[in-house]
Design a protein around this motif. Structure first.
Motif, PDB file in Angstrom:
ATOM      1  N   ALA A  90     -77.878-107.647  -0.995  1.00  0.00           N
ATOM      2  CA  ALA A  90     -77.329-107.941   0.464  1.00  0.00           C
ATOM      3  C   ALA A  90     -78.746-107.824   1.382  1.00  0.00           C
ATOM      4  O   ALA A  90     -79.106-108.718   2.141  1.00  0.00           O
ATOM      5  N   LEU A  91     -79.086-106.589   1.546  1.00  0.00           N
ATOM      6  CA  LEU A  91     -80.075-106.256   2.545  1.00  0.00           C
ATOM      7  C   LEU A  91     -81.045-105.246   1.727  1.00  0.00           C
ATOM      8  O   LEU A  91     -80.721-104.457   1.056  1.00  0.00           O
ATOM      9  N   ILE A  92     -82.275-105.589   1.919  1.00  0.00           N
ATOM     10  CA  ILE A  92     -83.490-104.768   1.488  1.00  0.00           C
ATOM     11  C   ILE A  92     -84.257-104.395   2.676  1.00  0.00           C
ATOM     12  O   ILE A  92     -84.479-104.995   3.487  1.00  0.00           O
ATOM     13  N   TYR A  93     -84.459-102.928   2.632  1.00  0.00           N
ATOM     14  CA  TYR A  93     -85.262-102.238   3.677  1.00  0.00           C
ATOM     15  C   TYR A  93     -86.545-102.156   3.323  1.00  0.00           C
ATOM     16  O   TYR A  93     -86.845-101.328   2.386  1.00  0.00           O
ATOM     17  N   ASP A  94     -87.409-102.955   3.992  1.00  0.00           N
ATOM     18  CA  ASP A  94     -88.908-103.015   3.806  1.00  0.00           C
ATOM     19  C   ASP A  94     -89.602-101.838   3.621  1.00  0.00           C
ATOM     20  O   ASP A  94     -90.612-101.325   2.914  1.00  0.00           O
ATOM     21  N   ALA A  95     -89.124-100.805   4.606  1.00  0.00           N
ATOM     22  CA  ALA A  95     -89.948 -99.446   4.979  1.00  0.00           C
ATOM     23  C   ALA A  95     -89.742 -98.717   3.852  1.00  0.00           C
ATOM     24  O   ALA A  95     -90.845 -97.944   3.624  1.00  0.00           O
ATOM     25  N   THR A  96     -88.636 -98.690   3.157  1.00  0.00           N
ATOM     26  CA  THR A  96     -88.401 -97.637   2.011  1.00  0.00           C
ATOM     27  C   THR A  96     -88.211 -98.447   0.626  1.00  0.00           C
ATOM     28  O   THR A  96     -88.249 -97.761  -0.394  1.00  0.00           O
ATOM     29  N   GLY A  97     -88.167 -99.735   0.578  1.00  0.00           N
ATOM     30  CA  GLY A  97     -87.792-100.734  -0.589  1.00  0.00           C
ATOM     31  C   GLY A  97     -86.461-100.448  -1.138  1.00  0.00           C
ATOM     32  O   GLY A  97     -86.247-100.943  -2.050  1.00  0.00           O
ATOM     33  N   VAL A 310     -84.309-109.418   3.841  1.00  0.00           N
ATOM     34  CA  VAL A 310     -85.193-108.372   3.823  1.00  0.00           C
ATOM     35  C   VAL A 310     -85.432-107.967   5.206  1.00  0.00           C
ATOM     36  O   VAL A 310     -85.733-108.673   6.174  1.00  0.00           O
ATOM     37  N   VAL A 311     -85.094-106.633   5.667  1.00  0.00           N
ATOM     38  CA  VAL A 311     -85.109-106.318   6.901  1.00  0.00           C
ATOM     39  C   VAL A 311     -86.517-105.578   7.388  1.00  0.00           C
ATOM     40  O   VAL A 311     -86.757-104.438   6.467  1.00  0.00           O
ATOM     41  N   LYS A 312     -87.154-105.871   7.928  1.00  0.00           N
ATOM     42  CA  LYS A 312     -88.622-105.369   8.589  1.00  0.00           C
ATOM     43  C   LYS A 312     -88.356-104.461   9.643  1.00  0.00           C
ATOM     44  O   LYS A 312     -87.683-104.805  10.600  1.00  0.00           O
TER      45      LYS A 312
END
Length: 644
Positions: A90-97, A310-312
């Motif tokens: 659903a959501l991917i956090y770019d900062a941590t993967g 993808v959340v940046k």
């Protein structure tokens, strides 16, 4: 006129509840007013576009009424999405993967809901969220919504008075802040209500937590039950409040715009259908989640339509295309000046090695549009116009370069929005002898307005937490007697085919030498001449001189700005009345968190060298050059001893 097209279109109008008499009168009026053959030309050129627009509008309208009848809300719609895609990212956090599946997001939002119940919060209570963009922010407001609690999404760039103002106008009972913003919280901690409970997410020392009287929310949520909360009483309906999103505050303190569940759904669904997104799309969302573009147009595709987002944490021009390749993104979001910032980057292999086919957003300058698509190989730009609270959103569905959307010239009453004439000096709506507003003809700039109908989710206007601010955005007797309409505050212009182009914020256009100067157009031209530099253009008053003189604030971080070279290219690119009379050269130009240029302080300080350490120049037309403004020259200009 093509009879089959007319009858088919009229049939669609009946579905939208538009009377036959209006449709016939509109069609006949346009036919007579513009000339039969010209009307047929418009029909031929726009029928396919308009029918596609009707199809999108119809799909969204039917879905809205379906959810109204079922008394749905965003949490219940999300529950259906989870059932359809339980194990899909659903959501991917770019900062941590880190990747959250739909089931994991659902369980964490349940934990948030259980925590909120344990706090004693009830439907209608408000909790402020003050943190940098991350998936947890979505879980927080979604979990609060499951028990009817409304979030106030605070801009993480705000400090001191502006921060206190935003927390105060929402009447929040609690606040959740990110550890990265602890210093900002310390600045206002003593001014917050002692009854406001405070929670921190992220790593913060015990001493710092104690000084802020805050609890660690991560520990609390880790031990909270993840069972679905009981239904809230009274239940939240589709037209009840979901959360608050704040305006950017470019002309004053931010206003808390009310976002109801149906508005959230409408924005997300409209974007999905208008720009032909797909179930397998992966969206790169580098926009702040306190803003409607990032949180609704972006994250909304995840919650409503089951797409991966993808959340940046923060936008990075240098990492943009590398991130898209890393996460296999097919859709990117932009707003304000992001596309221009990307063009200003050095050429790198990654800018052509991605899979992005669609860029969705608003504020893309026409001067940047084609350069962006050609350089980066993005096949489609989905430009749209629409503020968080507005009821007159439009979209560019067919890629017309420079247009932010369209309205049908064939059957304009299907979507009751108009460009209305405004007085150039007062910016007030112009009215005819019957007291109604005067529509603009093609080519005439005007204020975009939308007819209000609180019973229709597409037409309602929910306003702001402050009722005075709400009243200022409503006009009466606009289309017809005793009606009401939302005032966008933006000036657009429509061509003969119904395509609309953003011109300026109302009041940004100024008159100089008897001509109207569009700040947006001049900014675009100057920025292009200066290699996509940040430029703010505005009018400044000069005593005893009619109109306002143009002034341009230009970002020059290297300190190498050449006034003589600048004047030479400006003389070739702009007519005399549009050339800046004053220049302000600064290391950087103030922008909001959503990349809108801030002009309030610049306009207030004007060209007085005593109010700024920036270098200010004046165009001495007799000498044919820009000259540095010192106190002596400033006095000469103000006293009328220096001719403009």
């Amino acid at each position: 006129m093509d009879a089959s097209l007319s009858l088919g279109s009229l049939g669609l109008l009946r579905l939208f509840g538009v009377p036959w008499s209006w449709s016939l009168a509109a069609g006949f009026g346009v036919f007579l007013g513009t000339g039969g053959w010209k009307y047929l030309y418009i029909v031929v050129r726009t029928a396919k576009r308009d029918l596609n627009g009707l199809y999108v509008l119809l799909r969204v309208k039917i879905a809205l009424w379906h959810h109204l009848r079922r008394n749905s809300n965003i949490p219940s719609i999300f529950a259906q999405t989870v059932k359809q895609h339980p194990n899909k990212p659903a959501l991917i956090y770019d900062a941590t993967g880190e990747t959250w599946t739909f089931t994991q997001l659902d369980l964490l939002s349940n934990a948030v809901a259980q925590w909120a119940l344990a706090q004693g919060w009830a439907p209608g209570d408000v909790v402020a969220l003050f943190m940098e963009s991350r998936p947890l922010q979505v879980a927080l407001w979604l979990g609060l919504a499951k028990v009817g609690v409304e979030a106030a999404l605070i801009n993480f760039n705000l400090r001191r008075d502006a921060l206190l103002h935003c927390v105060g106008v929402s009447v929040s009972r609690g606040i959740v802040f990110g550890a990265e913003l602890a210093d900002a919280m310390l600045e206002v901690s003593s001014s917050l209500s002692p009854s406001m409970v405070r929670f921190c997410t992220g790593e913060l020392s015990v001493d710092c937590l104690a000084s802020l009287a805050a609890q660690n929310l991560d520990y609390i949520l880790a031990s909270a039950p993840t069972l679905p909360p009981p239904p809230c009483i009274p239940p939240k309906s589709f037209n009840d409040r979901l959360f608050y999103i704040y305006t950017s505050g470019t002309t004053g303190l931010p206003k808390a715009a009310i976002v109801v569940h149906s508005r959230y759904y409408r924005i997300a669904a409209f974007g999905y259908h208008a720009f032909r997104m797909r179930q397998d799309d992966i969206i790169y969302d580098c926009l702040p989640l306190y803003h409607s573009a990032g949180n609704i147009m972006g994250v909304g595709q995840c919650l409503i339509n089951g797409l991966t987002v993808v959340v940046k944490k923060k936008f990075s021009a240098s990492r943009f295309w590398e991130d898209c390749i890393k996460h296999n993104c097919t859709v990117v979001q932009y707003i304000g000046e992001i596309c221009r910032y990307l063009l200003s980057q050095p050429v790198r292999p990654s800018e052509k090695g991605h899979r992005v086919r669609l860029a969705v957003g608003n504020g893309l300058r026409p001067s940047v549009w084609e350069a962006f698509t050609e350089r980066f190989g993005v096949a489609q730009v989905g430009e749209f116009y629409g503020a968080t609270e507005c009821n007159c959103s439009i979209a560019n569905m067919d890629g017309k370069v420079g247009a932010c959307g369209f309205n049908s010239r064939i059957l304009p009453n299907v979507y009751p929005i108009r460009l209305m004439k405004v007085d150039e000096e007062t910016t007030e709506l112009v009215r005819d002898r019957h007291g109604l507003c005067v529509p603009c003809r093609p080519g005439e700039p005007g204020l975009l307005v939308g007819r209000i109908n609180q019973q229709d989710p597409l037409r309602r206007f929910d306003g702001y937490a402050n009722q005075d601010a709400t009243r200022k955005k409503i006009a009466n007797n606009v289309f017809k007697k005793n009606d009401s309409a939302y005032l966008s505050g933006d000036v657009l212009v429509m061509d003969e085919l119904g395509y609309m182009y953003f011109r300026d914020r109302s009041g940004d256009t100024f008159r100089w030498r008897g001509e109207n100067v569009s700040t947006t157009e001049v900014e675009g031209t100057l920025s292009g001449l200066l290699g996509q530099a940040d430029v703010a253009v505005y009018g400044v008053a000069v005593p005893d001189v009619e109109g306002k003189a143009g002034m341009a604030a230009i970002a020059d971080p290297t300190g190498t700005f050449d006034c003589d070279a600048f004047l030479r290219v400006v003389q070739q690119a702009l007519p005399p009345y549009a050339r800046p009379v004053f220049l302000r050269i600064s290391p950087q130009v103030d922008t909001t968190g959503t990349f809108k240029i801030q002009k309030t302080r610049l306009q207030r300080e004007g060209y007085d060298p005593r109010l700024s350490t920036d270098q200010i120049y004046f165009l001495n037309s007799r000498a044919g050059r820009y000259e540095a403004v010192n106190e002596e020259l400033h006095s000469a200009i103000v006293e009328g001893r220096m001719a403009l």
